[in-house]
Structures are given as structure tokens and as C-alpha cells.
Design a protein around this motif. Structure first.
Motif, short mmCIF file in Angstrom:
data_model
loop_
_atom_site.label_atom_id
_atom_site.label_comp_id
_atom_site.label_asym_id
_atom_site.label_seq_id
_atom_site.Cartn_x
_atom_site.Cartn_y
_atom_site.Cartn_z
N GLY A 151 0.82 -1.21 0.00
CA GLY A 151 0.00 0.00 0.00
C GLY A 151 0.86 1.26 0.00
N GLY A 152 0.20 2.41 0.14
CA GLY A 152 0.90 3.69 0.10
C GLY A 152 1.97 3.79 1.18
N MET A 153 1.57 3.61 2.42
CA MET A 153 2.52 3.67 3.53
C MET A 153 3.51 2.52 3.46
N VAL A 172 0.54 -8.79 2.77
CA VAL A 172 -0.20 -8.20 1.65
C VAL A 172 -1.50 -8.96 1.45
N GLY A 173 -2.46 -8.32 0.73
CA GLY A 173 -3.79 -8.90 0.60
C GLY A 173 -4.06 -9.72 -0.64
N SER A 174 -3.04 -9.98 -1.48
CA SER A 174 -3.29 -10.81 -2.68
C SER A 174 -1.94 -11.26 -3.26
N GLU A 176 -0.96 -10.82 -6.28
CA GLU A 176 -0.43 -9.73 -7.12
C GLU A 176 0.32 -8.72 -6.25
N LYS A 177 -0.27 -8.43 -5.08
CA LYS A 177 0.40 -7.49 -4.17
C LYS A 177 1.69 -8.09 -3.62
N ALA A 178 1.71 -9.40 -3.44
CA ALA A 178 2.93 -10.06 -2.95
C ALA A 178 4.05 -9.86 -3.96
N ASP A 191 0.88 -13.45 2.04
CA ASP A 191 -0.52 -13.09 1.74
C ASP A 191 -1.35 -13.44 2.98
N TYR A 192 -1.65 -12.43 3.78
CA TYR A 192 -2.32 -12.73 5.07
C TYR A 192 -3.80 -13.02 4.93
N ARG A 193 -4.31 -12.98 3.68
CA ARG A 193 -5.69 -13.45 3.50
C ARG A 193 -5.69 -14.94 3.18
N ASN A 237 1.76 0.77 16.06
CA ASN A 237 0.52 0.94 15.29
C ASN A 237 0.35 2.39 14.88
N TYR A 238 0.07 2.62 13.60
CA TYR A 238 -0.11 3.99 13.13
C TYR A 238 -1.38 4.14 12.31
N GLY A 239 -2.25 3.11 12.30
CA GLY A 239 -3.48 3.22 11.52
C GLY A 239 -4.37 2.02 11.75
N LYS A 262 0.36 3.92 19.64
CA LYS A 262 -0.59 4.24 18.56
C LYS A 262 -0.22 5.65 18.15
N ALA A 263 0.57 5.75 17.09
CA ALA A 263 1.29 6.99 16.81
C ALA A 263 0.61 7.83 15.74
N SER A 264 0.84 9.13 15.82
CA SER A 264 0.22 10.07 14.91
C SER A 264 1.25 11.13 14.49
N LEU A 265 1.30 11.39 13.18
CA LEU A 265 2.30 12.33 12.64
C LEU A 265 2.25 13.69 13.34
N LYS A 266 1.04 14.17 13.66
CA LYS A 266 0.92 15.52 14.22
C LYS A 266 1.80 15.69 15.47
N SER A 313 -11.43 -0.21 -0.50
CA SER A 313 -11.77 -1.61 -0.73
C SER A 313 -10.55 -2.44 -1.13
N ARG A 314 -9.37 -1.98 -0.80
CA ARG A 314 -8.11 -2.71 -0.97
C ARG A 314 -7.76 -2.94 -2.43
N ASP A 315 -8.31 -2.09 -3.32
CA ASP A 315 -8.07 -2.29 -4.75
C ASP A 315 -6.85 -1.53 -5.26
N1 LIG Z 1 -0.55 7.81 12.07
C1 LIG Z 1 -0.11 8.54 11.05
O1 LIG Z 1 0.66 9.45 11.27
C2 LIG Z 1 -0.54 8.17 9.66
C3 LIG Z 1 -0.15 8.94 8.56
C4 LIG Z 1 -0.50 8.49 7.26
C5 LIG Z 1 -1.26 7.33 7.12
N2 LIG Z 1 -1.68 6.66 8.24
C6 LIG Z 1 -2.44 5.41 8.14
O2 LIG Z 1 -1.69 4.50 7.36
C7 LIG Z 1 -2.56 3.54 6.80
C8 LIG Z 1 -2.25 3.40 5.32
O3 LIG Z 1 -2.65 4.60 4.66
P1 LIG Z 1 -2.54 4.76 3.08
O4 LIG Z 1 -3.28 6.02 2.74
O5 LIG Z 1 -1.13 4.62 2.63
O6 LIG Z 1 -3.44 3.53 2.56
P2 LIG Z 1 -3.01 2.18 1.85
O7 LIG Z 1 -2.06 1.43 2.72
O8 LIG Z 1 -2.58 2.45 0.46
O9 LIG Z 1 -4.41 1.42 1.78
C9 LIG Z 1 -4.89 0.71 2.87
C10 LIG Z 1 -4.42 -0.75 2.82
O10 LIG Z 1 -4.77 -1.38 4.05
C11 LIG Z 1 -4.91 -2.76 3.83
N3 LIG Z 1 -6.11 -3.29 4.49
C12 LIG Z 1 -6.13 -4.37 5.31
N4 LIG Z 1 -7.36 -4.61 5.72
C13 LIG Z 1 -8.16 -3.68 5.15
C14 LIG Z 1 -9.57 -3.45 5.19
N5 LIG Z 1 -10.40 -4.22 5.90
N6 LIG Z 1 -10.07 -2.41 4.48
C15 LIG Z 1 -9.25 -1.63 3.76
N7 LIG Z 1 -7.91 -1.81 3.69
C16 LIG Z 1 -7.37 -2.83 4.38
C17 LIG Z 1 -5.02 -2.99 2.30
O11 LIG Z 1 -3.81 -3.61 1.85
P3 LIG Z 1 -3.80 -5.24 1.72
O12 LIG Z 1 -4.87 -5.60 0.74
O13 LIG Z 1 -2.43 -5.55 1.25
O14 LIG Z 1 -4.10 -5.76 3.08
C18 LIG Z 1 -5.13 -1.58 1.74
O15 LIG Z 1 -4.55 -1.48 0.47
C19 LIG Z 1 -3.98 4.02 7.10
O16 LIG Z 1 -4.49 3.30 8.21
C20 LIG Z 1 -3.79 5.48 7.45
O17 LIG Z 1 -4.80 5.99 8.24
C21 LIG Z 1 -1.33 7.06 9.49
#
Ligand SMILES: NC(=O)c1ccc[n+]([C@@H]2O[C@H](COP(=O)([O-])OP(=O)(O)OC[C@H]3O[C@@H](n4cnc5c(N)ncnc54)[C@H](OP(=O)(O)O)[C@@H]3O)[C@@H](O)[C@H]2O)c1
Length: 324
Positions: A151-153, A172-174, A176-178, A191-193, A237-239, A262-266, A313-315
């Protein structure tokens, strides 16, 4: 006039509406920014639902991070001039063609960083910075676990952990993602699913477990994360993309002396100096090519609901962006 995405009530993507709004001239201390790109964060879907820590008064614009070109400056603005490239974070309203914004919220964008790269990798990059350089410093002796590694992070965290010399296991969720996670540098992708990730991590580490787990997934991986951490391990944990974590049980942590945050960027960019230093590090690594947000899709403003549905939706893989 500018087209802008707005919500009049909290709820699903059907509540995202595109309106023509009068932007007007910047007031004292403000600039008008013509936006070239907006981030699409998982957190944006939480803002839309009204479950994010930042809950705006309605109606509200949406989108937390944008980049573009300054097209007008208000009285007293000295740091920015018309034509400057600039970007910002944590300022609702990036899903729009143009907007007013306080100059104090902006930073200059280096020439070598495109607007879409900036919005995909600034908040995420700064988050990766404090997670992997401050909370648990991953290094050459470590095997760490990164959830949602494709994913993004997860993409940026993996790149940064590899840059620091760590061995990385990604979930990872698939399939392809692996494949993408492995291409991006993960040493192992689970692939944790399809399989029990905790058992697999323990197998890979000969039963030792990992010293740190970087987790943006939350509820769905809670028990497995505890299971595969080594004694004195860091549960970072950050999300909570899959849902909120359960209330924390101190005695559960005590069983292995785990350290939980449970950390937050702010909280890691409380001062302008701290934010500036983090940003400089991220831009430096982007410039060197160490970090690459791997933008997999660009959406037009009109397709904002599609973009939000996709990330929720994990797409999606890597980052997706909106091009207003
Ligand atoms: N605390 C902070 O400072 C901070 C800053 C930025 C982002 N975040 C957090 O970082 C996380 C990732 O953010 P991102 O924008 O980069 O998104 P992302 O990782 O690109 O998308 C979310 C990913 O989470 C996984 N996932 C697992 N279970 C899921 C479910 N039930 N529904 C949806 N997704 C699920 C999916 O990957 P798989 O299919 O591979 O499981 C999905 O692609 C988010 O929780 C966000 O809030 C936190």
C-alpha cells in the motif's frame, strides 16, 4: 470559480459532491493556489465518514494534502510569489482546482519533485520517517514486519527499511500485491488473506519473532501481531484500515514486555523545526530515488468517489492521486 469536492453530511462516497465555488482573492497572509495534484489518503475516507480525529464542520471541503502553483498573494506574504511551486499537508480542501490557504501552511517544492510525487509521498514519507527512524530504528541486524506492504505507507516504509539495511517481511492482501512487495524490496511477502501470517513470521525467524511490527491495518492483525513479536518487541501501530484495535490489555503486553504505541504524525511534527527537518529528509530520499511512492493510478476530480472506493476496498497498490 473552482470546482471543488464537498460533503454536506458524513457517510459513504455517494456524499461526495462536486460544486462550483467562488475562491476569491487571498486575504492578508494568504495565497491562492492553483492545485496540480491532491493526495488520496485512506484517512480521507475516514474524514468523509466522520470517524477521523479531525472532524470538520459541515459543509466541508475534503482532501488533506495538495500541491500546485501560487497564482495570487495577499498582503504581508513575503515567502511566496506568483508562480512559485508550493505544497501543504493537513489542510482540508485539496480536492479542488484552486483554493485559498495561509502562506504559513505552505512549503516550497523543489524543482526535482513533481506535484503528484509530493502529495503521494510527503505525509506518508514523514510518517515513515518518524516510525522507522524514531519509534523503532530499524537497522542491519533487524528483521521487521510491515503490514499492508504494497500500500501507500507500506511501499515507502519498505523502501526506507531496506535503505537502513533491515530485512523486511511484508504482509499483503493478494498474490499480485505479494509480487509487487517483493519487487519493491521485501525479502519475504506473506498473503495474510491466504495464510496465518504470525505462524509464517515465526517460521521465517526460527521461532524468535520480530523486534518491531509497523502496523497501519489495526483490528484484523492485532492478535497475530502480538503473537509474532519477539520479547521486548515494538508494536508500532499507526493506523486502522481494517477497523479499530480492541482496548489494550496491559497484562497481555506484560507477557512479553511488549512496547505499544498508537502513533500520529501531528505529534512528531509539533514544532516548525521538527516538521522542516522531517520534510528535508523525505525530499532528500525522494531526490536520491531511495523513496518512490509508486503511483499506480491518477483520478480526475469527477472520479473522486471511484478513487475513495478503490482505496477503501483494498483495490489500490502504492499511492493513488487526484489530478484536479
Ligand atoms: N498515524 C499517522 O501518522 C498516519 C499517517 C499516514 C497514514 N496513516 C495510516 O496509514 C494507513 C495506510 O494509509 P494509506 O493512505 O497509505 O493507505 P493504503 O495502505 O494504500 O491502503 C490501505 C491498505 O490497508 C490494507 N487493508 C487491510 N485490511 C483492510 C480493510 N479491511 N479495508 C481496507 N484496507 C485494508 C489494504 O492492503 P492489503 O490488501 O495488502 O491488506 C489496503 O490497500 C492508514 O491506516 C492510514 O490511516 C497514518
Amino acid at each position: 470559480m473552482s470546482k471543488a469536492v464537498r460533503i454536506h453530511k458524513f457517510g459513504g462516497p455517494e456524499n461526495l459532491v462536486i460544486e462550483d465555488v467562488e475562491v476569491g482573492d487571498p486575504g492578508p497572509g494568504e495565497v491562492r493556489l492553483r492545485q496540480e495534484a491532491s493526495a488520496v489518503h485512506f484517512a480521507d475516507t475516514l474524514v468523509r465518514e466522520g470517524t477521523y480525529f479531525l472532524k470538520p464542520d459541515l459543509p466541508s471541503g475534503l482532501g488533506l494534502e495538495g500541491a500546485g502553483v501560487v497564482e495570487a498573494v495577499g498582503d504581508g506574504v513575503t515567502d511566496f510569489a506568483v508562480g512559485d511551486r508550493a505544497a501543504y499537508r493537513f489542510n482540508l480542501g485539496s480536492y479542488a482546482e484552486a483554493r485559498l490557504i495561509p502562506a504559513a501552511a505552505l512549503h516550497h517544492l523543489p524543482d526535482n519533485i513533481e506535484a503528484k510525487i509530493a502529495v503521494a509521498a510527503t505525509v506518508r514519507g514523514m510518517t515513515a520517517q518518524y516510525l522507522i527512524r524514531h519509534i523503532y530504528k530499524a537497522g542491519p541486524d533487524d528483521t521487521v514486519l510491515i503490514h499492508a506492504a504494497a500500500g501507500g505507507m507500506g511501499t515507502l516504509l519498505t523502501q526506507w527499511a531496506k535503505h537502513l539495511g533491515a530485512t523486511v517481511i511484508g504482509t499483503v492482501g493478494s498474490p499480485e500485491k505479494a509480487a509487487l512487495a517483493l519487487e519493491n524490496g521485501c525479502d519475504q511477502a506473506i498473503d495474510y488473506r491466504a495464510e496465518n501470517f504470525a505462524a509464517r513470521v515465526l517460521e521465517i525467524t526460527d521461532g524468535a519473532g520480530v523486534p518491531a511490527v509497523y502496523d497501519g491495518v489495526g483490528a484484523a492483525v492485532y492478535e497475530g501481531t502480538v503473537e509474532c513479536l519477539a520479547p521486548c518487541g515494538f508494536y508500532v501501530n499507526y493506523g486502522h484500515s481494517s477497523g479499530f484495535l480492541p482496548p489494550l490489555d496491559a497484562m497481555m503486553l506484560n507477557q512479553k514486555s511488549l512496547i505499544f504505541t498508537k502513533a500520529s504524525l501531528k505529534d512528531y511534527m509539533r514544532t516548525p523545526e521538527a516538521a522542516k527537518a522531517m520534510l528535508a529528509e523525505v525530499f532528500d530520499l525522494l531526490g536520491q530515488g531511495v523513496l518512490d511512492p509508486q503511483i499506480s493510478q491518477e483520478y480526475a476530480l469527477e472520479d473522486v468517489a471511484k478513487a475513495q472506493r478503490a482505496i477503501a476496498s483494498r483495490d489500490t497498490t502504492g499511492s493513488i492521486v487526484l489530478i484536479p
